[in-house]
Enzyme design. Sequence first.
Site, short mmCIF file in Angstrom:
data_model
loop_
_atom_site.label_atom_id
_atom_site.label_comp_id
_atom_site.label_asym_id
_atom_site.label_seq_id
_atom_site.Cartn_x
_atom_site.Cartn_y
_atom_site.Cartn_z
N HIS A 178 13.28 -36.29 90.81
CA HIS A 178 12.79 -36.05 89.48
C HIS A 178 12.58 -34.60 89.57
O HIS A 178 11.32 -33.94 90.06
CB HIS A 178 11.44 -36.76 89.37
CG HIS A 178 11.69 -38.13 89.10
ND1 HIS A 178 12.17 -38.72 87.84
CD2 HIS A 178 11.36 -39.23 89.90
CE1 HIS A 178 12.42 -40.04 87.96
NE2 HIS A 178 11.86 -40.43 89.22
N GLU A 185 16.92 -41.42 91.47
CA GLU A 185 16.42 -41.36 90.11
C GLU A 185 16.37 -39.79 89.36
O GLU A 185 15.45 -39.35 88.76
CB GLU A 185 14.82 -41.77 90.22
CG GLU A 185 14.57 -43.28 90.82
CD GLU A 185 13.05 -43.65 90.77
OE1 GLU A 185 12.48 -42.93 90.16
OE2 GLU A 185 12.71 -44.58 91.58
N ASN A 203 12.04 -45.56 99.26
CA ASN A 203 12.43 -44.62 98.21
C ASN A 203 11.09 -43.91 97.88
O ASN A 203 10.10 -44.39 97.81
CB ASN A 203 12.84 -45.71 97.14
CG ASN A 203 13.31 -44.88 95.92
OD1 ASN A 203 14.37 -44.26 96.16
ND2 ASN A 203 12.78 -45.15 94.67
N GLU A 215 7.25 -45.21 97.54
CA GLU A 215 6.09 -44.44 97.19
C GLU A 215 4.98 -44.76 98.19
O GLU A 215 3.86 -44.85 97.71
CB GLU A 215 6.05 -44.42 96.02
CG GLU A 215 6.93 -43.90 94.93
CD GLU A 215 6.77 -43.95 93.45
OE1 GLU A 215 5.68 -44.28 93.03
OE2 GLU A 215 7.47 -43.87 92.62
N ASP A 272 16.27 -36.69 87.27
CA ASP A 272 16.14 -36.20 85.86
C ASP A 272 15.90 -34.75 86.11
O ASP A 272 15.24 -34.45 87.16
CB ASP A 272 15.49 -36.99 84.99
CG ASP A 272 14.11 -37.49 85.58
OD1 ASP A 272 13.56 -36.88 86.58
OD2 ASP A 272 13.49 -38.62 84.97
O1 G3I Z 1 6.48 -53.76 78.58
C1 G3I Z 1 5.26 -53.05 78.00
C2 G3I Z 1 4.93 -53.43 76.72
O2 G3I Z 1 4.95 -54.71 76.91
C3 G3I Z 1 3.73 -52.64 76.15
O3 G3I Z 1 3.74 -53.02 74.52
C4 G3I Z 1 4.12 -51.40 76.26
C5 G3I Z 1 2.81 -50.25 75.80
O4 G3I Z 1 2.81 -49.12 76.51
O5 G3I Z 1 4.30 -51.03 77.48
C6 G3I Z 1 5.17 -51.55 78.27
O6 G3I Z 1 5.10 -51.29 79.66
C7 G3I Z 1 5.76 -49.96 79.89
C8 G3I Z 1 7.02 -49.93 80.97
O7 G3I Z 1 7.22 -48.94 81.12
C9 G3I Z 1 8.17 -50.85 80.15
O8 G3I Z 1 8.53 -50.07 79.04
C10 G3I Z 1 4.44 -49.28 80.62
O9 G3I Z 1 3.37 -49.13 79.69
C11 G3I Z 1 5.06 -47.92 81.24
O10 G3I Z 1 4.07 -47.58 81.88
C12 G3I Z 1 6.49 -48.20 82.12
O11 G3I Z 1 6.72 -46.84 82.58
C13 G3I Z 1 7.77 -46.97 83.40
C14 G3I Z 1 7.09 -46.30 84.83
O12 G3I Z 1 8.10 -46.33 85.89
C15 G3I Z 1 5.84 -47.09 85.28
O13 G3I Z 1 5.31 -46.38 86.52
C16 G3I Z 1 8.89 -46.22 83.23
O14 G3I Z 1 9.53 -47.07 82.05
C17 G3I Z 1 9.92 -45.97 84.38
O15 G3I Z 1 10.80 -45.20 83.94
C18 G3I Z 1 9.10 -45.52 85.62
O16 G3I Z 1 10.02 -45.46 86.71
C19 G3I Z 1 9.29 -44.91 88.02
C20 G3I Z 1 10.07 -45.57 88.91
O17 G3I Z 1 9.87 -47.19 88.83
C21 G3I Z 1 9.69 -45.09 90.51
N1 G3I Z 1 9.71 -43.81 90.54
C22 G3I Z 1 9.06 -42.95 89.42
C23 G3I Z 1 9.58 -43.34 88.15
C24 G3I Z 1 8.99 -42.75 86.97
O18 G3I Z 1 7.84 -43.00 86.61
#
Ligand code: G3I
Length: 399
Positions: A262, A290, A226, A183, A292
């Site tokens: 996406h 990715e 990516n 990105e 969906d």
């Molecule tokens: O691990 C912490 C946890 O300790 C905490 O209690 C909790 C509270 O919100 O947050 C947890 O972290 C989260 C993490 O996922 C793990 O679950 C983050 O808040 C959350 O923002 C994070 O989201 C991820 C996101 O990327 C971040 O930008 C999504 O799961 C994940 O599916 C998403 O994936 C991205 C790809 O890497 C890149 N392309 C876009 C895609 C969708 O956004």
Amino acid sequence: MSVRRSLVIGTVGLAAVLAAQTTALATPSATSAGTQAAAAARPPGVIVEGSLRALGSFTGLRIGTAVNTDLLGADPAYTEIVNREFNTVTPENVMKWEVVEPTRGSYDFSGADELVKSAQQNGQLVRGHTLVWHSQLPSWLASNGGMTTTFTDQQVKDIVKKHIQDEAGRYKGRIWAWDVVNEAFNDDGTPRQSIFYKAWGNSTDYIADAFRWADQADPSAQLFYNDYNIEYTGPKSQAVYDLVKKLKAQGVPIDGVGFQTHLSTQYGFPDLQQTMQRFADLGLNVAETEVDVRTAVKPGATAGTFTSEPLSNLHASTQQAYWDQSLKACLFVQRCVSYTVWGVADSNSWIPGVFPGEGAALLFNDSYQAKREYTVVQQDLALAAGMARHRTGEGSGGR
Ligand code: G3I
């Protein structure tokens, strides 16, 4: 026969495949008890006839999913689907910088190690995700969404180099493909003003360095750029095209471009096949990394909550059409080496948290029952099984 060899089945006739899959193409039972019993009866790595991974192997197309390591191993139904249906896995979060190095110099590779080990046991390849990304950076390195750092330009360069050496080096020989840079552009095609862009003197030269360092750390991995919103003709897609064309011309070790894909039913379906073919014509592999397909969903019982039920049959059928078209786009591009969905069940998807009121974006429902979308993907793969086997993608050898 090893698991890897059992995937290399070769070209078979469509009629033979369809005949063989007549019973297996039924929607799989995904009751918790059923999946636990099935998983217990099947040693790790044995391929289930009619599964997405088995059907994809007829054309050499890898079928993948993003994996949440909190659920892998802990949730039997989730784990069973990951290992039965997919032959590549992408860590949804545990290889990201904020997870692997939360404190400077103090590493936590526990989740990533767990995923790599599970993949080896289940005959799956790993898409490493991701080495250089402005998002999910540790707070010691960056703030303001990856736009600000307290380090000097030279320090940032040294830190990025060490990060790539440490992480890609740790998994040397065990990663099929790395998303080296993720990105790097805005939707209007301008470079994202990340700490990396700034440290390299307001230039995208950090991208070439990242690929060179990743190649030195793990020469056998395929190295990908990516991004999202590059699936259709437009300024961002063009900016990425210009970048990777330049990288190729400069001899930078890049193997492919990942189209995150996406999708949302509120937008028209992108000219994805043509776009991927254009990149492939540069001599690059491409992948949908990715996938969906989100849509508007029905409200829940409490105000402000939502179900995972599409708002109408029209919403649902549009989703199914988008799954069909996104997979066919990959099937029709010879250099499209993998098709990865971003999660297993609607309940584990990132969509509801980021787009309230939208969801139902994956192949399995909240109870891990296969949805109609799963059947669409399954049937497309079965129908494609008669195509000549033509995909490679087994490492960087073809660069
Ligand atoms: O691990 C912490 C946890 O300790 C905490 O209690 C909790 C509270 O919100 O947050 C947890 O972290 C989260 C993490 O996922 C793990 O679950 C983050 O808040 C959350 O923002 C994070 O989201 C991820 C996101 O990327 C971040 O930008 C999504 O799961 C994940 O599916 C998403 O994936 C991205 C790809 O890497 C890149 N392309 C876009 C895609 C969708 O956004």
